[in-house]
Design an enzyme around this catalytic site. Sequence first.
Site, mmCIF file in Angstrom:
data_model
loop_
_atom_site.group_PDB
_atom_site.id
_atom_site.type_symbol
_atom_site.label_atom_id
_atom_site.label_comp_id
_atom_site.label_asym_id
_atom_site.label_seq_id
_atom_site.Cartn_x
_atom_site.Cartn_y
_atom_site.Cartn_z
ATOM 1 N N TRP A 74 1.638 13.887 -4.132
ATOM 2 C CA TRP A 74 2.343 12.934 -3.273
ATOM 3 C C TRP A 74 2.867 11.875 -4.221
ATOM 4 C CZ3 TRP A 74 2.053 7.695 -2.021
ATOM 5 C CH2 TRP A 74 2.778 7.297 -0.888
ATOM 6 N N GLY A 99 -3.987 9.123 -7.699
ATOM 7 C CA GLY A 99 -4.137 7.673 -7.673
ATOM 8 C C GLY A 99 -3.062 6.988 -8.498
ATOM 9 N N GLU A 486 6.915 9.443 12.774
ATOM 10 C CA GLU A 486 6.464 10.167 11.583
ATOM 11 C C GLU A 486 6.779 11.654 11.658
ATOM 12 O OE1 GLU A 486 2.242 10.166 10.629
ATOM 13 O OE2 GLU A 486 1.693 10.128 12.733
#
Length: 607
Positions: A74, A99, A486
């Site tokens: 992502w 992260g 969404e």
Amino acid sequence: MCGIVGILGAKPVAPDVLKALKRLEYRGYDSAGIATLEKGRLTRLRAEGKLKNLEAKLEATPLSGTIGIGHTRWATHGKPSETNAHPHASPRLAVVHNGIIENFRALREELIARGHQFATETDTEVAAFLVDDELAAGKSPVEAVGAALKRLRGAFALVYLFEGEENLLIGARQGAPLAVGYGDGEMYLGSDALALAPFTERIAYLEEGDWVVVTREGAVFRDAEDRVVKRRIIHSAAGGLLAEKGNYRHFMAKEIHEQPEVVGHTLAHYIDLSALRLRPFAWPVDPAGISRVSIIACGTAYMAGLIGKYWIERFARLPVEIDVASEYRYREPPVEARDLAIVISQSGETADTLASLRYAQAQGAKAIGIVNVPSSSIARLADAAAPTLAGPEIGVASTKAFTCQLAAIACLAIGLARARGAMSESEERALLGELVAAPGLLAQTLKLEPQIEHIAHRLARARDVLYLGRGPAYPLALEGALKLKELSYIHAEGYAAGELKHGPIALIDEDMPVVVIAPRDALLEKTVSNMQEVAARGGRIILIGEAHAAEEAALELDGFLPMPEVGANFAPIVYAATVQMLAYHTAVIMGKDADQPRNLAKSVTVE
Ligand code: M6R
């Protein structure tokens, strides 16, 4: 956000890395990649887009290495592209990362000055080159990673694979989850136990600041001060939790339809159904001494918290503050030891929610975690766990986790009320009676799917949609709008129906569908008046309510979803499925991917 995996296998690992990545794809699907050692040499295959693109590459170019790492991304730093896809590599290693490395700019400049050439726009490459430099200076891989980790700031999980090291993976956790799996002559690393479930049920979690050296013989954990530490191996139940779609076209559809069952399970956890009494709950503070409740969450979990605010204030007569976690954690709100914090999270890993939990605890408050993943960071850190028993939620849009969160909060609200003497035993029984009826009523609303699909054809042509509700139906209006946005990318807004005339009414014309959520409660008449205001301006009303509401309104409706008779309190649990199905079918009609909407990820472990 991203999913990471590492395998030290007894046979070629690429198929198993792919299998684990499939179970992690909900965490991100911008690109995917794998690195293995082929005769000791690092070999990478990466592909932009969904995992199936990497799968096709692997079919064309099979890998035979028995050690490997994999990643599903992502994007945070750098657009989704094959170049930015993980694993990232330096001459001596490959690394996968979940992260954000916050000090990457300074490190990048330093590394460029030392002659490194960066190939990507990501923050991850610094984590590769820092270790590479230490290796070049003669350190062992373990020493090199130990030294490099001290330089990284941010929230991340990392797994390193080294050129020529056929029996070594090194993982690290700082703010993002990482688990070690123990197999039979094989060892695993993964973002969660679900990813490792096809291979092993024996799992140990890295704690905050830990890093771990994994070989086929076992794992050696070190804490942030590099001391060797023991981490308990637990038996994970994730293996029994099948991440399969069954006969459904999408996970989301399956998860919507699972709601009567999983809401029932969640209620049974809190309620002794035969006695119709709440089971004892281990409050982390004496409920009688609580002066205020603070609810903190993100996204759909925040909407569940908003509904919970109505219930806690109404039943327990306690003031409730609620905040989105990304604001709460930085607002430095005053917190007192007599405050009770309630954090809500499906994944239990949402970075902002986790940080907010830590903030509240650091200020002296005790916290309850309403969490779906029992092994998650939030579930482990909270002073008391209030589980939701939704099972794995794979669709990125939260559905069954939401209704289970509502079930848990409703029970906590009644429990608080009883413990504080604000509710009698007979009132408790009456409310629990309403609550345990909810799963059956929810099952009835699911039967409206054909009508909902029909209405969704009209929503699919809209540019904007308004959702209105009052009382606990107002947060459900917000949730309905969030779901539609969404999944279908149609602009939607949720409003308190009473706010309509303070601005949004200007938007209403004959092109504007207005979804009105109007349960039978003390506010129904007022909501009906708001519907009249919409109708008077040509707005197209889709009403979700009991037949009585439609009769009261006596309007020509663009759509009517007749709800079963629900007690005044818990309508949001029963009505939730309608707004979920509306959004789902609108998205499917529009050809959108209902399970993996663009730009989103299931577990938001970055800020
Ligand atoms: O795992 P969490 O419940 O903490 O996640 C919070 C939000 O990211 C999540 O609810 C998100 O808003 C969903 N996509 C909504 O469908």
